[in-house]
Enzyme design. Sequence first.
Site, PDB file in Angstrom:
ATOM      1  CG  PHE A  71     -51.872  71.659 -24.410  1.00  0.00           C
ATOM      2  CD1 PHE A  71     -51.129  72.689 -24.389  1.00  0.00           C
ATOM      3  CD2 PHE A  71     -52.914  71.544 -25.170  1.00  0.00           C
ATOM      4  CE1 PHE A  71     -51.048  73.638 -25.041  1.00  0.00           C
ATOM      5  CE2 PHE A  71     -53.326  72.635 -25.910  1.00  0.00           C
ATOM      6  CZ  PHE A  71     -52.396  73.582 -26.021  1.00  0.00           C
ATOM      7  CG  ASP A 129     -50.627  65.979 -26.845  1.00  0.00           C
ATOM      8  OD1 ASP A 129     -49.797  66.099 -27.822  1.00  0.00           O
ATOM      9  OD2 ASP A 129     -51.459  66.591 -26.578  1.00  0.00           O
ATOM     10  CE1 TYR A 184     -50.758  72.832 -33.840  1.00  0.00           C
ATOM     11  CE2 TYR A 184     -52.498  72.053 -35.060  1.00  0.00           C
ATOM     12  CZ  TYR A 184     -51.753  72.281 -34.135  1.00  0.00           C
ATOM     13  OH  TYR A 184     -52.676  72.204 -32.786  1.00  0.00           O
ATOM     14  CE  LYS A 185     -47.771  71.851 -30.893  1.00  0.00           C
ATOM     15  NZ  LYS A 185     -48.397  73.011 -30.801  1.00  0.00           N
ATOM     16  NE  ARG A 215     -43.806  77.647 -26.127  1.00  0.00           N
ATOM     17  CZ  ARG A 215     -44.722  76.815 -26.506  1.00  0.00           C
ATOM     18  NH1 ARG A 215     -45.021  75.645 -26.191  1.00  0.00           N
ATOM     19  NH2 ARG A 215     -45.354  77.478 -27.671  1.00  0.00           N
TER      20      ARG A 215
HETATM   21  C1  LIG Z   1     -49.608  69.538 -26.477  1.00  0.00           C
HETATM   22  C2  LIG Z   1     -50.708  69.836 -27.154  1.00  0.00           C
HETATM   23  N1  LIG Z   1     -51.783  69.099 -27.246  1.00  0.00           N
HETATM   24  C3  LIG Z   1     -52.846  69.572 -28.026  1.00  0.00           C
HETATM   25  C4  LIG Z   1     -52.970  70.654 -28.625  1.00  0.00           C
HETATM   26  C5  LIG Z   1     -54.130  71.050 -29.037  1.00  0.00           C
HETATM   27  O1  LIG Z   1     -54.405  70.646 -30.382  1.00  0.00           O
HETATM   28  P1  LIG Z   1     -55.874  71.023 -31.751  1.00  0.00           P
HETATM   29  O2  LIG Z   1     -55.942  72.385 -31.769  1.00  0.00           O
HETATM   30  O3  LIG Z   1     -55.128  70.467 -32.911  1.00  0.00           O
HETATM   31  O4  LIG Z   1     -56.760  70.327 -31.128  1.00  0.00           O
HETATM   32  C6  LIG Z   1     -51.952  71.395 -28.766  1.00  0.00           C
HETATM   33  C7  LIG Z   1     -51.706  72.570 -29.549  1.00  0.00           C
HETATM   34  O5  LIG Z   1     -50.668  73.268 -29.694  1.00  0.00           O
HETATM   35  C8  LIG Z   1     -50.743  70.994 -28.022  1.00  0.00           C
HETATM   36  O6  LIG Z   1     -49.427  71.812 -27.935  1.00  0.00           O
END
Ligand SMILES: Cc1ncc(COP(=O)(O)O)c(C=O)c1O
Length: 373
Positions: free
Chosen positions: A102, A171, A196-197, A344
């Site tokens: 990400f 992650d 939140y997912k 998606r």
């Molecule tokens: C794989 C992944 N890592 C990190 C994040 C970022 O999370 P945050 O906004 O809580 O820092 C997301 C957000 O959707 C994500 O999908």
Amino acid sequence: VLPSGIVYLDGNSLGPLAVGVTERLRRTVGEEWGTVLGPAWGSCGWMEAPERVGDRIARLIGARPGEVLVADTTSIALAKLVGAALAARPERHLVLSSEDNFPSDLFAIAGAARLAGAELRVVKRSELAGALDGEVALVCLTHVDFRTGELYDIAAVTAAARAAGSLALFDLCHSAGAVPVGLEEHGVDLAVGCTYKYLNGGPGSPSFLYVRGELQGDLENPLPGWLGHREPFGFDLSFEPADGIGRFRTSTPPVVALAALDAALDAFEGVTIEQVRAKSMSLGQLFVEVVEDAGVDGLEVASPVDPERRGSHVALRHPRSEEIVAGAAARGVIGDFRAPDLARFGLSPLYLSFEEVYTAAEVVVSTARALAA
Ligand SMILES: Cc1ncc(COP(=O)(O)O)c(C=O)c1O
């Protein structure tokens, strides 16, 4: 709590409101904050919520009680654990990650590494094993690819990292609540993830961080704060870290958001993550089969077709994916678009039926077919 007339396939981005959350918030805000006020930090369990809710998440990701803390946001938690890992390997100066991570994770890792006098090296996934040399303090990867849903081999990466003398961090944003992770089983050192997912904690709900029990005493929180102190209310000038996962706290717990998350997690009571996974794989197969059988020109499955190698969303590739997502949404099927060409569809097993997923796949296929015509 979903509106009627829609099939919600965006729970891999923002999980829906769970039954019981509104009532819990009314209690936390109206009664606890509204009438108990300051004493509620102790009498309503506010202060211990990060560990208590962390233990509820631990069960879903294969961690042990006392290994998970709910705090911060994913990016902040990630930066903290990267800093902690680098400080624990002072003779090494690299964090290794892959191009498909990400992008925000790469930003946070690079920033944390810079602060520690180290740097981030980003390679192709196929080059990871070869890049794991004696300079690498930490390997940082995402367990499920946010674009394609590909599920990576956490056991193999962790074992390779260990053999090279480095730590491994994952992650779990797209895994927690959908895919068994087996943190203890695979000896994973560190992990972070959002809530939140698939955990349905609500927009901007706090993240969780995991530190393997045996490592906790050896790692220091690089962003220490009063609530990670052994005696937060001693107001001592020197920092003495708390024992256990609590040392990774920095700040005051986000009580209202934690209450929403805690209530949302009730949906997982009485269900094992293996059951969740079994249904997720079947839903995914159904979705993939409808798309493949339809054979629409230009529309292809971008996710691995083998359900064992896929997380809980299916990505389709089409040059006009953005229009497909918009067209399907107009017909009540909510997915999302990721540039440049991916649509998606998250298959969250706790609230989606096979009938809904079948119908949704047909809507997506017919929307794509209509575009081509
Ligand atoms: C794989 C992944 N890592 C990190 C994040 C970022 O999370 P945050 O906004 O809580 O820092 C997301 C957000 O959707 C994500 O999908």
